[in-house]
Design a protein around this motif. Structure first.
Motif, PDB file in Angstrom:
ATOM      1  N   ASN A 151       1.457   6.010   3.356  1.00 38.80           N
ATOM      2  CA  ASN A 151       0.926   5.008   2.451  1.00 38.80           C
ATOM      3  C   ASN A 151      -0.272   5.604   1.743  1.00 38.80           C
ATOM      4  OD1 ASN A 151      -1.366   4.711   4.157  1.00 38.80           O
ATOM      5  ND2 ASN A 151      -0.212   3.293   5.424  1.00 38.80           N
ATOM      6  N   THR A 152      -0.870   4.870   0.842  1.00 35.88           N
ATOM      7  CA  THR A 152      -1.948   5.443   0.045  1.00 35.88           C
ATOM      8  C   THR A 152      -3.144   5.848   0.889  1.00 35.88           C
ATOM      9  OG1 THR A 152      -2.679   3.207  -0.489  1.00 35.88           O
ATOM     10  CG2 THR A 152      -1.310   4.324  -2.116  1.00 35.88           C
ATOM     11  N   SER A 153      -3.438   5.155   1.990  1.00 37.31           N
ATOM     12  CA  SER A 153      -4.569   5.560   2.826  1.00 37.31           C
ATOM     13  C   SER A 153      -4.272   6.892   3.506  1.00 37.31           C
ATOM     14  CB  SER A 153      -4.916   4.488   3.857  1.00 37.31           C
ATOM     15  OG  SER A 153      -3.893   4.370   4.812  1.00 37.31           O
ATOM     16  N   HIS A 212       0.803  -1.220   0.000  1.00 35.99           N
ATOM     17  CA  HIS A 212       0.000   0.000   0.000  1.00 35.99           C
ATOM     18  C   HIS A 212       0.838   1.274   0.000  1.00 35.99           C
ATOM     19  CE1 HIS A 212      -3.693  -2.211   0.316  1.00 35.99           C
ATOM     20  NE2 HIS A 212      -3.210  -2.886   1.334  1.00 35.99           N
TER      21      HIS A 212
END
Length: 146
Positions: free
Chosen positions: A134-136, A18
């Motif tokens: 991370n992408t979140s 991620h």
């Protein structure tokens, strides 16, 4: 002297799927970036060297370092460099909440807008990610910014 990876091992990339590891780039260009400034002596030396070679860069500025540096900021803008937000302070991304991080980024962005010409603020560089990003995390920031 410590051991540092010049490239993130593929095992890490597979374990942490991620995270953002690469950005495709088909052009043959490099981007020079400078973090945590402006600081009078260091930034002045960098500006002199960049001018000598007719090269521009992007300066990721800390909001707290912009205060009382109007001459240096003006010189950066006059030479055609881009300015970008590196937050107001350099916080430890491991020890703060997302909310604290976002508040620090917004405060840095406000200070950058106050002290610089909008023509030189890099439009896509108002987010400087902490090391554990991370992408979140990015999705959370983007959704709060809109």
């Amino acid at each position: 002297m410590g051991f540092y990876f010049h490239r993130i091992p593929s095992l890490f990339q597979k374990l942490f799927v991620h995270h953002i590891w690469t950005i495709p780039n088909s052009s043959n260009e490099i981007y020079l970036t400078f973090d945590d400034g402006p600081t009078p002596k260091v930034s002045e030396q960098i500006l002199h060297i960049l001018a000598e070679y007719n090269v521009v860069g992007t300066f990721f500025c800390l909001g707290k370092n912009l205060k009382n540096q109007e001459r240096l900021i003006k010189e950066m803008c006059t030479q055609g460099h881009q300015l970008a937000n590196h937050g107001f302070e350099h916080l430890d991304g491991w020890k703060i909440s997302k909310e604290e991080y976002f508040d620090n980024q917004k405060r840095g962005e406000q200070t950058l807008n106050e002290y610089s010409s909008n023509n030189n603020i890099h439009p896509f560089c108002n987010l400087s990610l902490p090391i554990q990003s991370n992408t979140s995390f990015v999705d959370s920031y983007v959704s709060q910014s809109m």
